[in-house]
Write an enzyme that holds these catalytic residues in place. Structure first.
Site, PDB file in Angstrom:
ATOM      1  CG  ASN A 140      -8.515   2.055   0.034  1.00 55.16           C
ATOM      2  OD1 ASN A 140      -8.414   3.086  -0.617  1.00 55.16           O
ATOM      3  ND2 ASN A 140      -8.275   0.852  -0.488  1.00 55.16           N
TER       4      ASN A 140
ATOM      5  CD1 TRP B 295     -11.080  10.632  -6.058  1.00 51.36           C
ATOM      6  CD2 TRP B 295     -12.993  10.170  -7.115  1.00 51.36           C
ATOM      7  NE1 TRP B 295     -12.106  10.781  -5.161  1.00 51.36           N
ATOM      8  CE2 TRP B 295     -13.296  10.508  -5.777  1.00 51.36           C
ATOM      9  CE3 TRP B 295     -14.042   9.853  -7.976  1.00 51.36           C
ATOM     10  CZ2 TRP B 295     -14.600  10.530  -5.287  1.00 51.36           C
ATOM     11  CZ3 TRP B 295     -15.352   9.879  -7.482  1.00 51.36           C
ATOM     12  CH2 TRP B 295     -15.613  10.214  -6.160  1.00 51.36           C
TER      13      TRP B 295
ATOM     14  CD1 TRP C 116     -17.144  12.754 -18.548  1.00 49.34           C
ATOM     15  CD2 TRP C 116     -17.914  11.320 -17.027  1.00 49.34           C
ATOM     16  NE1 TRP C 116     -16.100  11.966 -18.163  1.00 49.34           N
ATOM     17  CE2 TRP C 116     -16.541  11.073 -17.221  1.00 49.34           C
ATOM     18  CE3 TRP C 116     -18.612  10.531 -16.109  1.00 49.34           C
ATOM     19  CZ2 TRP C 116     -15.840  10.086 -16.542  1.00 49.34           C
ATOM     20  CZ3 TRP C 116     -17.927   9.545 -15.423  1.00 49.34           C
ATOM     21  CH2 TRP C 116     -16.564   9.324 -15.628  1.00 49.34           C
TER      22      TRP C 116
ATOM     23  CD1 TRP D 116      -2.705   3.233  -4.388  1.00 49.38           C
ATOM     24  CD2 TRP D 116      -2.216   1.810  -6.034  1.00 49.38           C
ATOM     25  NE1 TRP D 116      -3.597   3.465  -5.410  1.00 49.38           N
ATOM     26  CE2 TRP D 116      -3.321   2.597  -6.432  1.00 49.38           C
ATOM     27  CE3 TRP D 116      -1.727   0.843  -6.901  1.00 49.38           C
ATOM     28  CZ2 TRP D 116      -3.936   2.451  -7.668  1.00 49.38           C
ATOM     29  CZ3 TRP D 116      -2.349   0.702  -8.133  1.00 49.38           C
ATOM     30  CH2 TRP D 116      -3.432   1.494  -8.514  1.00 49.38           C
TER      31      TRP D 116
ATOM     32  CD1 TRP E 201     -12.791  10.865 -14.473  1.00 46.84           C
ATOM     33  CD2 TRP E 201     -11.556  11.909 -12.923  1.00 46.84           C
ATOM     34  NE1 TRP E 201     -11.730  11.454 -15.121  1.00 46.84           N
ATOM     35  CE2 TRP E 201     -10.952  12.100 -14.194  1.00 46.84           C
ATOM     36  CE3 TRP E 201     -10.962  12.468 -11.804  1.00 46.84           C
ATOM     37  CZ2 TRP E 201      -9.773  12.831 -14.358  1.00 46.84           C
ATOM     38  CZ3 TRP E 201      -9.793  13.206 -11.961  1.00 46.84           C
ATOM     39  CH2 TRP E 201      -9.204  13.370 -13.224  1.00 46.84           C
TER      40      TRP E 201
ATOM     41  CD  GLU F 121      -2.842  -1.210   0.052  1.00 45.02           C
ATOM     42  OE1 GLU F 121      -3.203  -0.125  -0.455  1.00 45.02           O
ATOM     43  OE2 GLU F 121      -3.207  -2.317  -0.377  1.00 45.02           O
TER      44      GLU F 121
END
Length: 465
Positions: free
Chosen positions: A351, A392, A315, A287, A369, A284
């Site tokens: 998360n 996102w 969208w 990441w 987003w 993590e």
């Protein structure tokens, strides 16, 4: 009148940004080794071109973090100074005020920030100052981790394998002691910056949930390593529990470094279960590194699709009532609403739930987003320039190593799997099961079908492109 500058004894400025700590701070360590008096500067720069102003929750955190940092800097003897304005103006002004002979800082990786730092490094060196920057906030700097052909990684797993195959991270640096400061340096007061909410003061729940500052960060790391890491593999996806590290805001503001996290969870004293779980947890941290690597090469990550084919996505203009229902946690979908209430109350969200609420906004409501990313930027205490837009875009399918377009999190199934006893949902939704709880604002199945049809347009655009 500017005092004369002696290259050997003139003060050192340590310019802190997202590295609000005194331990494992390479710029501060280098200043201590130089041997001259030290002025530690925090500059609130909301004027330089391209710098993204902090969101409201982050401003709350920054206020308290700076108060904690001021105490720590005072304890080691250096002078702490607050200034506000464009770095290109305010940093040279402080250099002149104290006749500084050196300026040290830890590197930043966003595009506008690197432009500011590069220009200042050049101009200050032209004035005869010693100017150095250091690696402090990433285990691996972005230009050091590339594919075999020298290009940036776009997929996490090979990126992290490359990181793990490199030289191990350095040991954390100790906190400097017994520095000298500089008397009579003008400084702002953090209270004058109006970082805290007042009308209304919405930060009560955040105050209860967090202790900003370096000491709070180190205490949280110790709690996690000593107690929760052992259960990380089995409990980290359950939002009702306490198995996650909750280190993200401390890392975001640099109150703790990834080197300290790595050392404590990789080489520190751990029981067998914690040692077994450490690699999963450290992925993590990986990441986080991956998102910063992406941002380094795509500095407009919060504004532009990383995958250009997503520019074709149809969208929908958000219905203001639906968007407000999502923001306030009144969508009628309990797992989504619990997450959004947690965010509003604590400045944080588990998360697993972040992925679900983002998927709901993007794929069930077909809202861009970027609108969700901006809301998180304003309300999360841990929103940073890399992970917030990177995550996102991952959910949207437009980012690096993104979830495939057809992956749509079903919030009902997610709740059944990860909050089976409903404890998390009941904690944040006291009206659940009563007439006060709203009806769903959207049909999950029908909206899923619409999302899949919309994503087919992106797929066709990619194939034709």
């Amino acid at each position: 009148m500017t005092p004369p500058r002696d290259p050997a004894t003139s003060p050192t400025i340590v310019w802190l940004r997202d590295d609000l700590r005194v331990a494992d701070n390479p710029a501060l360590t280098a200043a201590a080794e130089r041997g001259a008096p030290v002025v530690v500067l925090y500059l609130l720069d909301e004027q330089s071109r391209g710098i993204r102003p902090l969101g409201s929750a982050s401003r709350w955190w920054l206020h308290h973090s700076l108060e904690a940092l001021a105490a720590s800097v005072s304890e080691i003897g250096a002078t702490f100074v607050l200034r506000r304005g464009a770095a290109a103006v305010e940093l040279p002004r402080l250099v002149s005020d104290i006749a500084a002979g050196a300026v040290f800082w830890n590197r930043r990786y966003g595009g506008p920030q690197r432009e500011v730092d590069a220009a200042l490094k050049s101009s200050l060196r032209d004035l005869g100052l010693t100017v150095q920057s250091f690696q402090a906030n990433l285990l691996h700097e972005p230009w050091t981790v590339t594919t075999g052909s020298g290009t940036p990684f776009r997929v996490f797993t090979p990126f992290w394998k490359s990181c793990l195959a490199a030289a191990p991270p350095r040991e954390p640096l100790p906190e400097p002691t017994s520095l000298d400061g500089v008397e009579g340096v003008d400084s702002d007061s953090v209270g004058d910056w109006a970082l805290l909410p007042t009308r209304p003061d919405w930060a009560g729940g955040i105050r209860e949930a967090w202790t900003p500052g370096e000491r709070g960060a180190l205490a949280q790391l110790e709690r996690f390593a000593a107690h929760d890491l052992a259960h990380y593999d089995t409990a980290r996806d359950a939002p009702g529990g306490e198995a996650t590290s909750r280190l993200s805001p401390y890392l975001r503001f640099g109150e703790i470094s990834p080197f300290q996290v790595w050392q404590r969870t990789q080489r520190g004293e751990l029981d067998a279960a914690a040692r077994r779980n450490a690699p999963k947890f450290l992925s993590e941290i990986g990441w986080r590194e991956f998102n910063w690597n992406i941002l380094f090469h795509a500095p407009d990550l919060h504004e532009k699709n990383f995958r250009a084919d997503f520019d074709a996505f149809p969208w929908q203009a958000p219905d203001p009532r639906d968007l407000e229902a999502w923001q306030q946690g009144r969508t009628g979908i309990p797992f989504v609403d619990a997450g959004m209430r947690e965010l509003w109350q604590t400045g944080y969200m588990h998360n697993r739930v972040r992925m679900v609420v983002a998927s709901f906004l993007i794929k069930n409501l077909l809202v861009d987003w970027r609108i969700g990313e901006q809301w998180f930027w304003d309300t999360l205490v841990d929103a940073d320039e890399a992970s917030n837009p990177g995550n996102w875009q991952w959910v949207a399918g437009s980012g690096a190593d993104a979830a495939p377009y057809f992956r749509i999190f079903n919030p009902l199934l997610q709740a059944e799997k990860f909050d089976r006893d409903g404890a998390y949902q009941r904690r944040y939704l006291p009206e659940l099961g009563t007439d006060d709880y709203p009806q769903p604002i959207v049909d999950l199945k029908k909206s899923r079908d619409l999302a899949l049809a919309a994503y087919e347009q992106v797929k066709r655009a990619g194939e034709s492109g």
